[in-house]
Write a protein that holds these residues in place. Structure first.
Motif, PDB file in Angstrom:
ATOM      1  N   ILE A  46       0.834  -1.199   0.000  1.00 19.14           N
ATOM      2  CA  ILE A  46       0.000   0.000   0.000  1.00 19.14           C
ATOM      3  C   ILE A  46       0.869   1.249   0.000  1.00 19.14           C
ATOM      4  CG2 ILE A  46      -1.708   1.322   1.305  1.00 19.14           C
ATOM      5  CD1 ILE A  46      -2.825  -1.175  -0.141  1.00 19.14           C
ATOM      6  N   LYS A  47       1.937   1.254   0.765  1.00 21.06           N
ATOM      7  CA  LYS A  47       2.813   2.423   0.798  1.00 21.06           C
ATOM      8  C   LYS A  47       3.425   2.692  -0.571  1.00 21.06           C
ATOM      9  CE  LYS A  47       3.919   2.432   5.714  1.00 21.06           C
ATOM     10  NZ  LYS A  47       3.019   3.587   5.926  1.00 21.06           N
ATOM     11  N   ALA A  53      -8.214  -1.708  -1.314  1.00 16.40           N
ATOM     12  CA  ALA A  53      -6.797  -1.329  -1.403  1.00 16.40           C
ATOM     13  C   ALA A  53      -6.624   0.064  -1.987  1.00 16.40           C
ATOM     14  CB  ALA A  53      -6.031  -2.349  -2.247  1.00 16.40           C
ATOM     15  N   LEU A  58      -7.226   2.438   0.916  1.00 11.73           N
ATOM     16  CA  LEU A  58      -6.049   2.435   1.785  1.00 11.73           C
ATOM     17  C   LEU A  58      -4.908   3.230   1.147  1.00 11.73           C
ATOM     18  CD1 LEU A  58      -6.117  -1.324   2.882  1.00 11.73           C
ATOM     19  CD2 LEU A  58      -6.814   0.651   4.246  1.00 11.73           C
ATOM     20  N   THR A  59      -4.790   3.126  -0.175  1.00 10.93           N
ATOM     21  CA  THR A  59      -3.766   3.888  -0.898  1.00 10.93           C
ATOM     22  C   THR A  59      -3.989   5.386  -0.728  1.00 10.93           C
ATOM     23  OG1 THR A  59      -3.409   2.127  -2.522  1.00 10.93           O
ATOM     24  CG2 THR A  59      -2.842   4.371  -3.202  1.00 10.93           C
ATOM     25  N   ASP A  99      -3.162   6.468   2.873  1.00  9.50           N
ATOM     26  CA  ASP A  99      -1.715   6.580   3.086  1.00  9.50           C
ATOM     27  C   ASP A  99      -1.160   7.820   2.381  1.00  9.50           C
ATOM     28  OD1 ASP A  99       0.735   4.935   4.131  1.00  9.50           O
ATOM     29  OD2 ASP A  99       1.319   5.630   2.145  1.00  9.50           O
ATOM     30  N   VAL A 148     -12.527   0.332   4.041  1.00  6.74           N
ATOM     31  CA  VAL A 148     -11.177   0.487   4.578  1.00  6.74           C
ATOM     32  C   VAL A 148     -11.186   0.252   6.093  1.00  6.74           C
ATOM     33  CG1 VAL A 148     -10.466   2.108   2.783  1.00  6.74           C
ATOM     34  CG2 VAL A 148     -11.514   2.979   4.881  1.00  6.74           C
ATOM     35  N   HIS A 175      -6.215  -1.239  10.114  1.00  3.62           N
ATOM     36  CA  HIS A 175      -5.203  -2.273   9.899  1.00  3.62           C
ATOM     37  C   HIS A 175      -5.926  -3.549   9.480  1.00  3.62           C
ATOM     38  CE1 HIS A 175      -6.581  -2.896  14.066  1.00  3.62           C
ATOM     39  NE2 HIS A 175      -6.281  -4.170  13.874  1.00  3.62           N
ATOM     40  N   ASP A 234       2.720  -1.944   6.984  1.00  3.33           N
ATOM     41  CA  ASP A 234       2.286  -1.346   5.714  1.00  3.33           C
ATOM     42  C   ASP A 234       0.925  -0.688   5.875  1.00  3.33           C
ATOM     43  OD1 ASP A 234       2.492  -0.812   2.891  1.00  3.33           O
ATOM     44  OD2 ASP A 234       1.059  -2.436   2.562  1.00  3.33           O
ATOM     45  N   VAL A 235      -0.013  -1.387   6.466  1.00  4.75           N
ATOM     46  CA  VAL A 235      -1.332  -0.830   6.792  1.00  4.75           C
ATOM     47  C   VAL A 235      -1.431  -0.772   8.301  1.00  4.75           C
ATOM     48  CG1 VAL A 235      -3.827  -1.128   6.591  1.00  4.75           C
ATOM     49  CG2 VAL A 235      -2.343  -1.729   4.658  1.00  4.75           C
TER      50      VAL A 235
END
Length: 285
Positions: free
Chosen positions: A97-98, A123, A126-127, A130, A147, A150, A202-203
């Motif tokens: 995701i990062k 996803a 989440l993108t 971030d 979303v 975590h 990452d999440v």
């Protein structure tokens, strides 16, 4: 936004690219750009101010297909295909995701855009979340669908157990229509789920990180989301300073298509069209 009602029960528990003429761009146009070491394909369609749409895992530029006909009447849509998805390449073979948020941020810089409206699912949501933390100026408003703060253990276990043999022939047929590089690409996409499940940090959207989000945020969540249970979404809603929440009864992971699409579109367009002053007036202390 008067028409959006936050579920009290859940709380207790989760500058535009050049126009293509006065009528706008009627049909999607594909573009390819080299970003962060891979070839990203993105489509543009519609007219007006830009709106960025970011698909979820295993999706492509057609992910939001049922919504595009109405959205493009009001906005110029920018629809990237994330690395390794659709027609975009992924030479490194990895997906996080990062990294996806860095890729999308690089696309916005390539297009000379800042402070845009955006919508992402799963996803893709989440993108965007971030990205809004890494670059608070990138997004002015964002709609996040499906979303959470975590991946909880039950979700990680399901993601880690994914393999090529666990999907039906019908699923494979859909994937072959979406992704242009054959079955090896689709197997790699399945592997991305395993990587996301195994990548710690990452999440991991803590309240402290969420408190830094400056974009006005509309969270859309199904109360029967298989991955993100209601308490995670309630935590996110409370932590983001300028957030509103719509909880959909009996809603699944991405509950905005099918029979729910007309109402979602109405609320999404209302949210995107709110005047800039709404943010300062409604921002919670």
């Amino acid at each position: 936004m008067k028409r959006i009602v936050v579920s009290a029960l859940l709380i207790l528990l989760l500058s535009s690219p050049a126009a293509d003429g006065a009528a706008g761009q009627a049909e999607p146009e594909a573009h390819t750009v080299l970003i962060n070491g891979f070839e990203m394909v993105y489509e543009t369609v519609g007219r007006g101010e830009p709106v960025l749409l970011v698909h979820g895992w295993s999706g492509n530029a057609e992910y939001f297909g049922p919504l595009l006909a109405d959205l493009r009447k009001h906005y110029r849509l920018i629809i990237p295909e994330l690395r390794g998805h659709g027609r975009s390449t992924n030479p490194g073979g990895s997906f996080t995701i990062k990294q996806a948020s860095r890729d999308v941020g690089a696309l916005l810089r390539h297009l000379g855009l800042q402070g845009v409206r955006a919508m992402g699912a799963s996803a893709g949501g989440l993108t965007l979340l971030d990205l809004s933390i890494q670059d608070p100026t990138a997004l002015e408003k964002m709609i996040l669908v499906g979303v959470g703060t975590h991946f909880p253990p039950h979700c990680k276990e399901s993601m880690a157990a994914s393999d090529a043999g666990s999907y039906s022939d019908a699923w494979w047929d859909v994937m072959r229509d979406r992704h242009g590089y054959g079955d090896d690409q689709i197997r790699a996409i399945i592997g991305y789920l395993q990587e996301l499940a195994a990548t710690d940090g990452d999440v991991a959207f803590t309240p402290e990180l969420l408190a830094t989000v400056e974009a006005r945020t509309f969270i859309v969540q199904g109360d029967s989301d298989w991955c993100f249970p209601p308490p995670l979404v309630a935590e996110m809603h409370q932590a983001i300073p300028d957030a509103i929440l719509w909880v959909i009864p009996e809603g699944e992971h991405v509950p905005i298509l099918g029979e729910r699409a007309p109402l979602f579109l109405e609320l999404a367009l209302e949210f995107f069209s709110e005047p800039d002053t709404a943010k300062s007036k409604e921002r919670r202390p």
